[in-house]
Design a protein around this motif. Structure first.
Motif, short mmCIF file in Angstrom:
data_model
loop_
_atom_site.label_atom_id
_atom_site.label_comp_id
_atom_site.label_asym_id
_atom_site.label_seq_id
_atom_site.Cartn_x
_atom_site.Cartn_y
_atom_site.Cartn_z
N GLY A 41 -9.48 -1.55 2.65
CA GLY A 41 -9.54 -1.95 1.26
C GLY A 41 -10.77 -2.80 1.00
O GLY A 41 -11.42 -3.30 1.93
N THR B 287 -2.53 -3.01 -2.79
CA THR B 287 -3.22 -4.28 -2.63
C THR B 287 -2.98 -4.86 -1.24
O THR B 287 -2.05 -4.47 -0.54
CB THR B 287 -2.72 -5.31 -3.67
N THR C 140 -4.10 9.99 -2.14
CA THR C 140 -3.34 9.25 -3.16
C THR C 140 -3.24 7.76 -2.85
O THR C 140 -2.44 7.06 -3.47
CB THR C 140 -1.93 9.83 -3.29
N SER C 141 -4.00 7.26 -1.89
CA SER C 141 -3.87 5.87 -1.46
C SER C 141 -4.20 4.89 -2.59
O SER C 141 -5.13 5.10 -3.37
CB SER C 141 -4.81 5.59 -0.28
N ARG C 142 -3.41 3.81 -2.62
CA ARG C 142 -3.58 2.79 -3.65
C ARG C 142 -2.79 1.56 -3.22
O ARG C 142 -1.98 1.64 -2.30
CB ARG C 142 -3.06 3.29 -5.00
N ALA D 195 -8.31 8.13 -1.82
CA ALA D 195 -8.26 8.73 -3.15
C ALA D 195 -9.64 9.22 -3.58
O ALA D 195 -9.76 10.14 -4.39
CB ALA D 195 -7.72 7.72 -4.16
N ARG E 23 -8.10 -4.47 -3.12
CA ARG E 23 -7.44 -3.20 -3.42
C ARG E 23 -7.56 -2.25 -2.24
O ARG E 23 -8.60 -2.15 -1.59
CB ARG E 23 -8.03 -2.57 -4.68
N ASP F 99 -8.12 1.23 -0.45
CA ASP F 99 -8.80 2.49 -0.76
C ASP F 99 -8.46 3.60 0.22
O ASP F 99 -8.88 4.75 0.04
CB ASP F 99 -10.31 2.31 -0.87
N CYS F 100 -7.69 3.28 1.27
CA CYS F 100 -7.21 4.34 2.17
C CYS F 100 -6.00 3.84 2.93
O CYS F 100 -5.96 2.69 3.38
CB CYS F 100 -8.29 4.76 3.15
N ALA G 28 0.83 -1.20 0.00
CA ALA G 28 0.00 0.00 0.00
C ALA G 28 0.87 1.25 0.00
O ALA G 28 1.88 1.31 0.71
CB ALA G 28 -0.92 0.01 1.21
#
Length: 215
Positions: free
Chosen positions: A131, A97, A93-95, A82, A116, A118-119, A76
Motif C-alpha cells: 500500500g 487501508t 479488486t484489491s482495496r 486493481a 491505502r 493497492d494489492c 484489506a
C-alpha cells in the motif's frame, strides 16, 4: 521511526470481519383464492460464514522484550492489484487501508503511518499486501511511498500470528517496493489478532486455470 537491531515494526487494534448474513422471508395466504404463500427462504450457517473474497483484517501489538510499542492494523479486501503495471493485464479488486506505528516503551519517541492498499494476495493462512502511505509523521518523503506487509494467521486467538514488512532488512528508506511484494512474517504477536481469508477468484490472472478455490 525507532529502529532495533533486528525487527522494526508492528500492528494495532482488532477489526471485525464482516460476514454475509441471510434473510428469511415468508408470507401467508389470506382469503379464498389467494395465491399460495411462497416458501420460506433462508441461507445456511455455512453459507453465511463463507467469505466471498480474500481479506486481511485485524490489529495487533508485536512482542518486544524491551517494551517497544510496535503495532499494525489492516482492513484489506480483494485480490491482485486493481491497477496492474503490465499492459493488458487483468485488473484485480484489491482495496482497503493499513496503519502501523512504532514508539518507545514510554511512548515519547516514535512515529506512525497509514495509507491505502493497492494489492492483496492470499494463499491459505498467509496474506501479502502492499500500500501507499497517505498520512504520517515520519520524516519528509514517507507520504507517497509504497510499503509491503506479509501476515501469517495462526487461526486461533492471535498468539500464533506473525507479521513481516518490506523495510525489515533494507530499512524504511532503503528500497522501492513493487506491488504485491514483502518479507517473510517473522515478528510475533503479543496481543491482538489478524484474520486472513483466502478466496481465489475466477481467472485471477490469464495464466491461471483454477477458479473458486477457498481455504
Amino acid at each position: 521511526m525507532l529502529r532495533s537491531t533486528t525487527l522494526r515494526t508492528s500492528v494495532v487494534g482488532i477489526t471485525a470481519l464482516a460476514v454475509i448474513g441471510g434473510l428469511a422471508a415468508s408470507a401467508s395466504a389470506s382469503g379464498p383464492g389467494a395465491a399460495p404463500a411462497p416458501a420460506s427462504v433462508s441461507v445456511s450457517d455455512e453459507a453465511k460464514k463463507t467469505p466471498k473474497e480474500s481479506s486481511l483484517t485485524g490489529s495487533a501489538k508485536m512482542y518486544r522484550a524491551d517494551g517497544q510499542q510496535v503495532r499494525f492494523s489492516f482492513d484489506a479486501h480483494g485480490f491482485a492489484p486493481a491497477e496492474p503495471d503490465e499492459p493488458d493485464a487483468p485488473a484485480g479488486t484489491s482495496r482497503g487501508t493499513f496503519r502501523f506505528s512504532h514508539y518507545s516503551a514510554d511512548g515519547k519517541q516514535g512515529a506512525y503511518a497509514e495509507g491505502r492498499i493497492d494489492c492483496l494476495l492470499t494463499g491459505g493462512p498467509v496474506a501479502t499486501a502492499t500500500g501507499v502511505i497517505t498520512r504520517s509523521d515520519l520524516p519528509a518523503g514517507a507520504v507517497g511511498k509504497r510499503v509491503g506487509f506479509t501476515v501469517y494467521d495462526g487461526k486461533g486467538d492471535g498468539r500464533k500470528d506473525r507479521v513481516g514488512y518490506s523495510w525489515a532488512v533494507a530499512g524504511f528508506d532503503g528500497m522501492e517496493v513493487p506491488k504485491c511484494l514483502s518479507a517473510a512474517p517473522y515478528e510475533t504477536v503479543e496481543s491482538g489478532d489478524f484474520r486472513v481469508e483466502h478466496v481465489l477468484p475466477e481467472n485471477p490472472s490469464e495464466n491461471s486455470g483454477n477458479s473458486g478455490n477457498n481455504e
